[in-house]
Design a protein around this motif. Sequence first.
Motif, PDB file in Angstrom:
ATOM      1  N   GLN A 198      -2.937  -5.217  -8.108  1.00 55.49           N
ATOM      2  CA  GLN A 198      -4.521  -4.919  -8.060  1.00 55.49           C
ATOM      3  C   GLN A 198      -5.248  -3.961  -6.947  1.00 55.49           C
ATOM      4  O   GLN A 198      -6.051  -2.980  -8.207  1.00 55.49           O
ATOM      5  N   ARG A 199      -4.219  -3.055  -6.666  1.00 53.43           N
ATOM      6  CA  ARG A 199      -4.598  -2.371  -6.045  1.00 53.43           C
ATOM      7  C   ARG A 199      -4.331  -0.703  -7.771  1.00 53.43           C
ATOM      8  O   ARG A 199      -5.047  -0.082  -7.163  1.00 53.43           O
ATOM      9  N   GLN A 232       1.131  -1.280   0.260  1.00 50.49           N
ATOM     10  CA  GLN A 232      -0.308  -0.221  -0.189  1.00 50.49           C
ATOM     11  C   GLN A 232       0.861   1.174  -0.061  1.00 50.49           C
ATOM     12  O   GLN A 232       0.555   2.154  -0.468  1.00 50.49           O
ATOM     13  N   ILE A 272       1.698   1.955  -3.185  1.00 45.19           N
ATOM     14  CA  ILE A 272       1.387   2.390  -4.235  1.00 45.19           C
ATOM     15  C   ILE A 272       0.664   3.875  -3.809  1.00 45.19           C
ATOM     16  O   ILE A 272       0.482   4.852  -4.708  1.00 45.19           O
ATOM     17  N   GLN A 273       1.010   4.318  -2.577  1.00 49.50           N
ATOM     18  CA  GLN A 273       0.879   5.731  -2.060  1.00 49.50           C
ATOM     19  C   GLN A 273       1.979   6.981  -2.685  1.00 49.50           C
ATOM     20  O   GLN A 273       2.067   8.005  -3.653  1.00 49.50           O
ATOM     21  N   GLU A 294      -7.190  -1.025  -9.269  1.00 45.51           N
ATOM     22  CA  GLU A 294      -8.830  -0.180  -8.696  1.00 45.51           C
ATOM     23  C   GLU A 294      -8.512   1.271  -8.800  1.00 45.51           C
ATOM     24  O   GLU A 294      -9.265   1.471  -8.409  1.00 45.51           O
ATOM     25  N   LEU A 295      -7.216   1.511  -8.796  1.00 38.30           N
ATOM     26  CA  LEU A 295      -7.249   2.908  -8.887  1.00 38.30           C
ATOM     27  C   LEU A 295      -7.423   3.559 -10.601  1.00 38.30           C
ATOM     28  O   LEU A 295      -7.757   4.512 -10.401  1.00 38.30           O
ATOM     29  N   GLU A 307      -0.955  -8.289  -5.070  1.00 36.97           N
ATOM     30  CA  GLU A 307      -1.395  -6.939  -4.660  1.00 36.97           C
ATOM     31  C   GLU A 307      -1.233  -5.634  -5.558  1.00 36.97           C
ATOM     32  O   GLU A 307      -2.242  -4.849  -4.905  1.00 36.97           O
ATOM     33  N   ILE A 308       0.329  -4.842  -5.432  1.00 35.83           N
ATOM     34  CA  ILE A 308       0.618  -4.035  -5.987  1.00 35.83           C
ATOM     35  C   ILE A 308      -0.416  -3.459  -7.091  1.00 35.83           C
ATOM     36  O   ILE A 308      -0.720  -2.864  -7.710  1.00 35.83           O
TER      37      ILE A 308
END
Length: 413
Positions: free
Chosen positions: A335-336, A289, A292-293, A339-340, A332-333
């Motif tokens: 996927q996130r 996460q 992603i930020q 989603e953005l 996970e990266i």
Amino acid sequence: MPADLAVIGLGHLGLPLAQAAVAAGIKAVGYDTDPRPVAELAAGRPPVDGSLSASEIRRMLSGGFRPTTDPAELGRVRTAVICAPTPPGADRAPDLTAVGDAARALAARLRPHMTVLLESAVAPGTTESYLRPILEEGSGLRAGRDFHLAYSPSRLDPGNRSHTCANTPKVIGGLTPACTESAAAFYGRVTDKVVRARGLREAETVKLLETNFRHVNIALVNEMAVLCNELGVDLWDVIRCAETKPFGFHAFRPGPGVGGHGVPLDTIGPHRPLRLVELAGHINERMPQYVIQRCATLLNEHGKSARGARVLLLGITYKPDLADLQDSPAPEIAQRLMELGASVSYHDPYVLDWRVRDRPVPRADSLYEAAANADLTVLLQHHRTYDLQGLAVKAQLLLDTRGASPAGAAHRL
């Protein structure tokens, strides 16, 4: 010719052990219930994770290694080593299903004076309280009296050519002193140094300590990465300087997450939780996460939104120069980012096809062209084939989560 050794489980633990045994002149049979890897190995083809090459597999076969799905082979050896996978279950404890299946297959063919060893990662007490009853009930024999039982934590580092089975000390702990000595006699044939633990639980707890040590220290340096980014400090330069201290410091480096087969244990049955390990797990689980930020912030600073941005992920395996995706943070990266609203593609010389939650992710064929066209390129794993200086020149925006790029060539984690 009958084999001296049966390696049960032909995954990331079993195959290197079988390789070391054959190299030491020990005839070995490799048993697995899955016919696909057995057929591939018998044909001389390497495992999909790339841990061994085709030439290495062929040398094993010519040296007496026989992969098989026939459990009858287990009754014809003097030593059997269980190397079954123990992935984390729903309660985060090791899932012993494969260990139990292996033990039952072996128990039905267990003979007096055989030595049975467990190398799978398990919680302390598992060998005696879980494995022993299965072997005894299935064979009618008694551990410590009719056959030897011991535990030895695996210390394999996939892809590491410097530290192999032969030159990495092997810790062993037996149910009885005689069990320990029988295990020492076997491992003494495949490794330069054998270290005797006091017993089964001590040997099992060695694995617990070594795995948790890695995760706790990675968590510390991951927190330092977040702090140093806020302070405007070059963490990699800090680590470079700190590791010159000749005592009291061991260098770890941050990354987008913690992958691999070693699962930390923060709770052991009814005993008190290991709070530091529990906290380390939370910190490491937050790293995808945080990546992603950083991605969103960098895009925003360059006048772009994550929605609609073209993002190229470089290196999606958990370890450099291997095809193993075990617990890699890349899914996970990806996927996130999806989603953005980002358009995600990837490049990895070891992974030709990749799906995230059953959704295919486009693979870039031309690395430099893809980096030039992407709004953001994110290095998740540093494979040796990547020329990061050249990529930094081609990429519009490069985020290096491994600190592998030359200073000033990219934004670092």
